[in-house]
Scaffold this active site. Structure first.
Site, mmCIF file in Angstrom:
data_model
loop_
_atom_site.group_PDB
_atom_site.id
_atom_site.type_symbol
_atom_site.label_atom_id
_atom_site.label_comp_id
_atom_site.label_asym_id
_atom_site.label_seq_id
_atom_site.Cartn_x
_atom_site.Cartn_y
_atom_site.Cartn_z
ATOM 1 N N ARG A 16 -18.172 43.989 -1.392
ATOM 2 C CA ARG A 16 -19.137 43.227 -2.180
ATOM 3 C C ARG A 16 -19.914 42.328 -1.243
ATOM 4 O O ARG A 16 -19.304 41.561 -0.489
ATOM 5 C CB ARG A 16 -18.412 42.367 -3.225
ATOM 6 C CG ARG A 16 -17.833 43.184 -4.361
ATOM 7 C CD ARG A 16 -18.909 43.519 -5.378
ATOM 8 N NE ARG A 16 -18.430 44.572 -6.288
ATOM 9 C CZ ARG A 16 -19.235 45.428 -6.908
ATOM 10 N NH1 ARG A 16 -20.530 45.372 -6.704
ATOM 11 N NH2 ARG A 16 -18.759 46.330 -7.719
ATOM 12 N N CYS A 80 -21.294 61.576 -7.465
ATOM 13 C CA CYS A 80 -20.389 61.160 -6.385
ATOM 14 C C CYS A 80 -20.557 62.036 -5.145
ATOM 15 O O CYS A 80 -20.091 61.677 -4.068
ATOM 16 C CB CYS A 80 -18.939 61.239 -6.838
ATOM 17 S SG CYS A 80 -18.592 60.216 -8.257
ATOM 18 N N GLY A 113 -17.112 46.762 -12.507
ATOM 19 C CA GLY A 113 -16.541 47.265 -13.756
ATOM 20 C C GLY A 113 -16.817 48.735 -13.996
ATOM 21 O O GLY A 113 -17.210 49.466 -13.084
ATOM 22 N N ARG A 186 -2.710 45.607 -14.808
ATOM 23 C CA ARG A 186 -3.159 45.788 -16.199
ATOM 24 C C ARG A 186 -3.323 47.273 -16.541
ATOM 25 O O ARG A 186 -3.861 48.046 -15.760
ATOM 26 C CB ARG A 186 -4.485 45.051 -16.375
ATOM 27 C CG ARG A 186 -5.087 45.150 -17.753
ATOM 28 C CD ARG A 186 -6.243 44.161 -17.923
ATOM 29 N NE ARG A 186 -7.396 44.477 -17.090
ATOM 30 C CZ ARG A 186 -8.316 45.394 -17.424
ATOM 31 N NH1 ARG A 186 -8.196 46.087 -18.538
ATOM 32 N NH2 ARG A 186 -9.349 45.617 -16.635
ATOM 33 N N CYS A 198 -10.202 53.285 -8.529
ATOM 34 C CA CYS A 198 -11.026 52.716 -7.465
ATOM 35 C C CYS A 198 -12.080 51.812 -8.071
ATOM 36 O O CYS A 198 -12.399 51.916 -9.253
ATOM 37 C CB CYS A 198 -11.665 53.815 -6.618
ATOM 38 S SG CYS A 198 -13.190 54.476 -7.298
#
Lengths: 378, 128
Positions: A16, A80, A113, A186, A198
């Site tokens: 990021r 992808c 997300g 989670r 991923c």
């Protein structure tokens, strides 16, 4: 057939990067690859750029920022497998004698997300039928049912790749995780927990291809770069249809691409020293082993337990840490694998070096469906 | 008033999925298309698909995905119809007790504001 050399590679780390544009990341990777290949200004005759989310003329913006335009620049979208698609086009053009040197790059800056895709019509999102990790979960469940894989095996796969990622300075996640931590993360879509998926993220990768010198001085050659799409039928394939039929005898696109890539490269699965393959979720890598012909259905648990696919094992898979450690910037992920293999085959991979690696395979599969398989030789 | 989430996919009363049967390769398909998705021919006849089948895959979506404003969690999976067609579908939540091969039946579910779609639910829940 003309031999194609991989003359230089470059990477912008995956992660990021607030304030860094997708163009900036492309520039970083392209500059590094051109410098490594010692390609002067005007030294490549075409450029192919793989990206799915960077928008119109994304590749033109990168080369424009470097005042390297004028030649044909083609932006390639194949989900992808976008980077692999770009690589196939570049390789074919060199083999056909159209160009001598070609720049191939890919980059992406993905939102956090669940990936949102224009592939799905709005009503499918509204009805809850466009949930990518839910499709992954159904595929994982089927693999568990048909190949005898357990949830613990999925966790062990994550442990393997995250352990590899510790040694990759270009990866997003560099902390080891235990199987218990994976299983305690989670639950996103049963059987997949958060650490088994991923993260879509940001990054760029670039590769310079050129016709290999006649004197055989090329250190690393591109033996095959094959893109294939799906055949109709599989309800759980990456084409994500609304229905499907019995797919027992319908080869998935990864198998189609792998067979063609092995044939073109003149090698088989047993000749591979190192593999980078699609691990968008833990089950996807285990399924890819089958689809690529690396193992028989049902052998995955034993291979994991024996450490055959870990660094130091018989045939390490995803020593870069895979997408589970690196994250997934769509347009850059296939070329990122190629960068890793080239560094490994040159013996420049540092503490994650696979000793004596001479033949490597890279694989991505995703939306479309598209699958690409690349084989690289030292 | 029920508004289907998308036209041409299903009827509300009775609940039914609208598919097609290929006159050449004899595969059923869903949704209805002008060309058979398996052989590409135009010889496709509209049919109403079976309103029941067996559970082939299931999971539960625990957080709202992009573009979705309905309730969470919700069930998601695949039901195999007697025609041999595997349908991507919502499933009645919770799915914790679901088992491979269990009998499922089609019903219509409200996504909110009267917008409806199809889902499958276990036969036993309806006492059938």
């Amino acid at each position: 057939m003309t031999s194609v050399e991989i003359a230089g590679v470059g990477l912008h780390p995956f992660g990021r990067f607030d304030g860094v544009s997708v163009t900036d990341m492309g520039v970083t990777a392209v500059k590094a690859a051109l410098a490594e290949a010692a390609i002067p200004r005007g030294g490549f005759q075409a450029a192919f750029c793989g990206t799915a989310y960077a928008g119109v003329a994304a590749g033109h913006k990168v080369l424009g920022a470097l005042a390297l335009t004028g030649m044909p620049i083609v932006n390639v979208e194949a989900g992808c497998a976008s980077g692999g698609a770009a690589l196939q086009l570049a390789m074919g053009a060199i083999q056909a004698g159209q160009y001598e040197s070609v720049l191939v790059f890919g980059m992406e800056k993905m939102p956090k997300g669940i990936i949102r895709s224009t592939f799905f019509e709005p009503w499918r999102e509204q009805a809850g039928l466009a949930v990518t990790p839910a499709y992954f979960a159904l595929r994982a469940q089927r693999l568990m049912r048909e190949s005898g894989i357990t949830k613990n095996d999925l966790a062990d796969l994550v442990v393997k790749n995250r352990r590899h990622g510790v040694n990759n300075p270009d990866a997003m996640f560099r902390k080891e995780v235990s199987a218990q931590e994976v299983l305690n993360s989670r639950l996103v879509c049963d059987p997949l927990h958060l650490f088994m998926l991923c993260s879509p993220n940001e990054g760029a990768a670039a590769v310079v291809l050129r016709r290999a010198p006649a004197d055989g001085s090329a250190r690393v050659t591109l033996a095959s770069a094959v893109l294939r799409s799906h055949l109709p039928g599989s309800v759980l394939g990456e084409a994500t249809p609304l229905s499907g039929i019995d797919d027992s005898f319908i080869p998935p696109p990864s198998t189609l691409a792998a067979k063609a890539a092995f044939e073109e490269a003149g090698v088989g699965p047993d000749d591979l020293d190192i593999v980078e393959c699609q691990d968008t979720d833990a089950a996807r890598e285990l399924l890819a082993w089958e689809e690529l012909g690396l193992c028989a259905s049902g052998d995955q648990a034993r291979i994991l337990a024996d450490g055959d696919a870990a660094i130091g094992g018989r045939r390490p898979v995803n020593v870069s840490g895979g997408l589970l450690s690196k994250g997934e910037p769509l347009g850059a992920s296939a070329l990122g694998q190629v960068v890793e293999l080239v560094r490994q085959l040159r013996g420049e991979a540092g503490i994650r070096q696979v000793a004596g690696a001479r033949v490597g395979l890279a694989h991505t599969v995703g939306r479309g469906a598209n699958a690409c398989v690349t084989i690289i030789k030292a | 008033m029920h508004t289907p989430v998308h036209e041409g996919l299903f009827t509300v009363d009775p609940p039914a999925l609208l598919g097609a049967l290929c006159g050449e390769c004899e595969h059923h398909c869903f949704p209805r298309l002008a060309h058979c998705p398996y052989c590409g021919c135009e010889n496709v006849d509209p049919v109403t698909l079976s309103d029941h089948g067996t559970l082939w895959g299931w999971t539960e979506v625990t957080t709202a995905p992009p573009g979705y404003e309905g309730v969470v969690p919700f069930g998601f999976g695949i039901v195999e119809l007697p025609e041999g067609l595997r349908i991507v579908t919502r499933l009645t939540s919770p799915t914790a007790t679901y088992e491979y091969g269990m009998a499922m039946r089609l019903q219509i579910v409200d996504l909110g504001d009267g917008v409806v779609t199809w889902e499958f639910t276990p036969e036993t829940e309806r006492g059938v």
